[in-house]
Design an enzyme around this catalytic site. Structure first.
Site, PDB file in Angstrom:
ATOM      1  CB  ALA A  32       5.350   3.411   2.952  1.00 11.42           C
ATOM      2  CG  LEU A  33       6.372   5.062  -3.101  1.00 11.78           C
ATOM      3  CD1 LEU A  33       6.879   5.940  -4.233  1.00 11.78           C
ATOM      4  CD2 LEU A  33       4.975   4.531  -3.421  1.00 11.78           C
ATOM      5  CG  HIS A  37       4.305   1.010  -4.272  1.00 12.00           C
ATOM      6  ND1 HIS A  37       4.724   0.936  -2.965  1.00 12.00           N
ATOM      7  CD2 HIS A  37       2.952   0.920  -4.238  1.00 12.00           C
ATOM      8  CE1 HIS A  37       3.668   0.805  -2.174  1.00 12.00           C
ATOM      9  NE2 HIS A  37       2.589   0.791  -2.918  1.00 12.00           N
ATOM     10  CD  GLU A 150      -1.884 -11.948  -9.298  1.00 11.84           C
ATOM     11  OE1 GLU A 150      -2.457 -12.433 -10.276  1.00 11.84           O
ATOM     12  OE2 GLU A 150      -0.759 -12.342  -8.893  1.00 11.84           O
ATOM     13  CG  ASP A 152      -3.917  -4.535  -2.374  1.00  8.96           C
ATOM     14  OD1 ASP A 152      -4.113  -4.875  -1.194  1.00  8.96           O
ATOM     15  OD2 ASP A 152      -2.944  -3.854  -2.720  1.00  8.96           O
ATOM     16  CD  GLN A 155      -7.390  -1.518  -3.358  1.00 10.04           C
ATOM     17  OE1 GLN A 155      -7.498  -1.293  -2.160  1.00 10.04           O
ATOM     18  NE2 GLN A 155      -6.295  -1.203  -4.051  1.00 10.04           N
TER      19      GLN A 155
END
Length: 282
Positions: A32-33, A37, A150, A152, A155
């Protein structure tokens, strides 16, 4: 454009391309770019000889079965977007069976406590799932550099810890958050929002900016209470958590220190769709 659906075929192909001096850039995604991305891919193509983009919705990092089921899957459209950026990018879209070899389980990780903060607190087992799939992808692609957004931030810190502890030869590159016109952080989950919800979701970043201003002259506790009060007034969004933490250790800020960098983290629900965002407070 080269597209691979199996890890063995991809590894064989990459072995024919890589030389002693060549570099591989890797952008792991769940598809789902969006423009965020795409910016990671562009940076990778500029900094590396070869770029690989993975598209894999990883089941072991979802603690909510409904979220996994409804996560947008748009492989055909994603392949077109990748090709439009650069037809030399290699796409990797494996099956769950191929990645997990029939055992869809995450392995346990010790991230020195980073996994127990914020996202880990509200999504048990999430970071074991993240660590499992990212480690496997790194072992398959063997990238020189891997690119993450950034948004996330927690993560990313956890992946850096995994790389350090497992002595993996990959540099983690962190790229800025891409935002929509109303400053909503770009996310694949945004596709599940109604037009009205998507427009109204700009309030998340507005409140984050307000928190940044508050924090400059107030304690973390007062700033957090202000944020909670803002969401109590809102009928569309439900605050799951807001936390001010040390950027490096992700430890909750109890008392401000001039020598530390702080970051605000937030998770919000709208119509059972979970949105996260973050902002530096220094």
């Amino acid at each position: 454009m080269q597209i691979f659906y199996g890890k063995a075929a991809l590894m064989d192909y990459l072995s024919t391309l890589k030389t002693t001096n060549s570099s591989i850039g890797f952008v792991p995604t769940m598809g789902a770019l969006h423009e965020g991305h795409q910016s990671l891919m562009l940076q990778s193509t500029k900094e590396n000889d070869i770029t690989v983009v993975s598209i894999f919705v990883n089941p072991t990092q979802f603690n909510n079965p409904e979220d996994l089921e409804k996560y947008p899957r748009t492989l055909d459209a994603d392949i077109i977007k990748i090709s439009n950026i650069n037809p030399n990018i290699i796409a990797f879209a494996p099956t769950v069976h191929d990645m997990y070899e029939g055992k869809t389980l995450s392995q346990p990780f010790d991230f020195d406590g980073l996994e127990n903060k914020m996202e880990g607190k509200f999504r048990p087992g999430h970071f074991d799932g993240v660590g499992t799939i990212v480690k496997r992808l790194f072992e398959i692609v063997k990238p020189t550099r891997a690119y993450f957004g950034e948004k996330d931030f927690q993560q990313v810190q956890i992946i850096k810890k995994m790389v350090e502890k497992n002595h993996l030869q990959v540099t983690i590159v962190v790229c800025p958050i891409h935002r929509e016109i109303n400053n909503l952080a770009m996310s694949s989950r945004n596709e599940r929002l109604t037009l009205h919800e998507r427009e109204e979701a700009g309030i998340i970043y507005k409140i984050l900016n307000g928190a940044k201003a508050k924090f400059s002259n107030n304690s973390a506790e007062k700033t957090t209470q202000w944020v909670k009060n803002q969401f109590k007034k809102n009928k569309i969004f439900t605050l799951e958590y807001f936390e001010i933490a040390d950027e490096k250790t992700l430890t909750t800020c109890k008392r401000k220190s001039k020598n530390k960098k702080y970051r605000a983290f937030i998770a919000v629900f709208v119509n059972n769709i979970r949105l996260i965002d973050t902002i530096s407070l220094n």
